[in-house]
Scaffold this motif. Structure first.
Motif, short mmCIF file in Angstrom:
data_model
loop_
_atom_site.label_atom_id
_atom_site.label_comp_id
_atom_site.label_asym_id
_atom_site.label_seq_id
_atom_site.Cartn_x
_atom_site.Cartn_y
_atom_site.Cartn_z
N LEU A 44 -78.96 33.58 53.26
CA LEU A 44 -78.27 33.76 51.99
C LEU A 44 -77.14 34.77 52.18
N ILE A 45 -75.94 34.37 51.75
CA ILE A 45 -74.74 35.20 51.90
C ILE A 45 -74.11 35.39 50.53
N TYR A 46 -73.85 36.63 50.16
CA TYR A 46 -73.22 36.96 48.88
C TYR A 46 -71.74 37.21 49.10
N ILE A 47 -70.90 36.51 48.33
CA ILE A 47 -69.44 36.70 48.40
C ILE A 47 -68.98 37.28 47.07
N THR A 48 -68.18 38.32 47.15
CA THR A 48 -67.67 38.92 45.93
C THR A 48 -66.25 39.44 46.16
N ALA A 49 -65.62 39.86 45.10
CA ALA A 49 -64.28 40.46 45.12
C ALA A 49 -64.11 41.16 43.78
N GLU A 50 -63.09 41.94 43.66
CA GLU A 50 -62.82 42.64 42.40
C GLU A 50 -62.57 41.61 41.29
N PRO A 51 -63.08 41.89 40.08
CA PRO A 51 -62.97 40.92 38.97
C PRO A 51 -61.55 40.47 38.64
N GLU A 52 -60.59 41.37 38.62
CA GLU A 52 -59.23 40.96 38.25
C GLU A 52 -58.63 40.02 39.29
N ASN A 60 -64.45 39.87 49.65
CA ASN A 60 -63.26 39.03 49.81
C ASN A 60 -62.08 39.57 49.00
N ASP A 61 -61.65 40.79 49.34
CA ASP A 61 -60.50 41.40 48.67
C ASP A 61 -59.26 41.44 49.56
N LEU A 101 -67.81 34.19 40.27
CA LEU A 101 -66.80 33.21 39.90
C LEU A 101 -65.50 33.49 40.65
N ALA A 102 -64.97 32.47 41.35
CA ALA A 102 -63.70 32.55 42.08
C ALA A 102 -63.71 33.63 43.17
N SER A 103 -64.85 33.81 43.82
CA SER A 103 -64.96 34.82 44.87
C SER A 103 -64.55 34.28 46.25
N LYS A 116 -56.88 30.66 30.83
CA LYS A 116 -57.99 31.59 30.57
C LYS A 116 -57.52 33.04 30.62
N THR A 117 -57.88 33.81 29.60
CA THR A 117 -57.56 35.23 29.59
C THR A 117 -58.60 35.98 30.43
N TYR A 118 -58.26 37.21 30.78
CA TYR A 118 -59.18 38.04 31.55
C TYR A 118 -60.47 38.26 30.76
N GLU A 119 -60.36 38.45 29.47
CA GLU A 119 -61.53 38.67 28.62
C GLU A 119 -62.42 37.42 28.60
N GLN A 120 -61.81 36.23 28.52
CA GLN A 120 -62.58 34.98 28.55
C GLN A 120 -63.28 34.83 29.92
N PHE A 121 -62.59 35.20 30.98
CA PHE A 121 -63.15 35.14 32.32
C PHE A 121 -64.39 36.03 32.41
#
Length: 188
Positions: free
Chosen positions: A108-116, A164-165, A12-14, A134-139
């Motif tokens: 297939l390409i995986y995109i990620t980043a740190e959760p915060e 993607n950081d 999500l949002a990466s 949205k709170t971080y906990e809800q995210f």
């Protein structure tokens, strides 16, 4: 000219939408999103385009028309697209690539980043109603929803991974390196 099909699975949002926008601007790439067909249906029946409604509709469609229904639609769209590079955004489950992975030129390409960092991006872009509050906990809870639960395991099977950081330039450089690698391999 052989078609290059880039399938993006990402948390999500990466940055899946950002990379597809870059590819469109630089290469004229068309991007297909699984959520587009869902948003079209929700709009047609005058329901809110909320994350909950998108997830509910996806479940209803897959339970009633087969787990691979949306995969069939996307694969047909990709097959009919005349462009050299085609992007598929928002791959979430193994059934999403059932038909795509049969296509020559699929990667297939995986995109990620740190959760915060991803949470801050989600709040800032406010794509779906309520995202800006949205709170971080809800995210973190959203990432455990049925629609997003399989992303990490599918990402582990990806041919390429983008972290993607960093800056936009860092992000774009990574996709350019992947395209260079794909083009080089297709010449062999």
């Amino acid at each position: 000219m052989s078609k290059i099909i880039l399938g993006f699975v990402g948390d999500l949002a990466s940055g899946k939408g950002t990379i597809c926008k870059y590819l469109k601007e630089k290469y004229g790439t068309e991007s297909y999103r699984f959520s587009t067909m869902l948003r079209d249906i929700l709009k047609r029946v005058y329901l809110e385009n909320s994350r909950e409604n998108l997830q509910r509709l996806s479940t209803v469609m897959r339970e009633n028309f087969g787990q691979d229904i949306m995969s069939k639609v996307i694969a047909e769209d990709v097959k009919n697209d005349p462009r050299e590079i085609v992007a598929v955004e928002g791959i979430r489950r193994p059934t999403d690539i059932t038909y795509l992975e049969r296509s020559q030129g699929f990667h297939l390409i995986y995109i990620t980043a740190e959760p915060e960092l991803r949470w801050r991006r989600l709040v800032a872009r406010n794509e779906n109603p309520g995202d800006d509050k949205k709170t971080y906990e809800q995210f973190l809870a959203d990432e455990q929803a049925e629609a997003d639960r399989l992303i990490k395991s599918l990402g582990a099977k990806a041919e390429f991974k983008i972290m993607n950081d960093g800056t936009f330039d860092d992000f774009y450089r990574q996709i350019e390196e992947i395209l260079k690698s794909i083009r080089h391999a297709s010449k062999d």
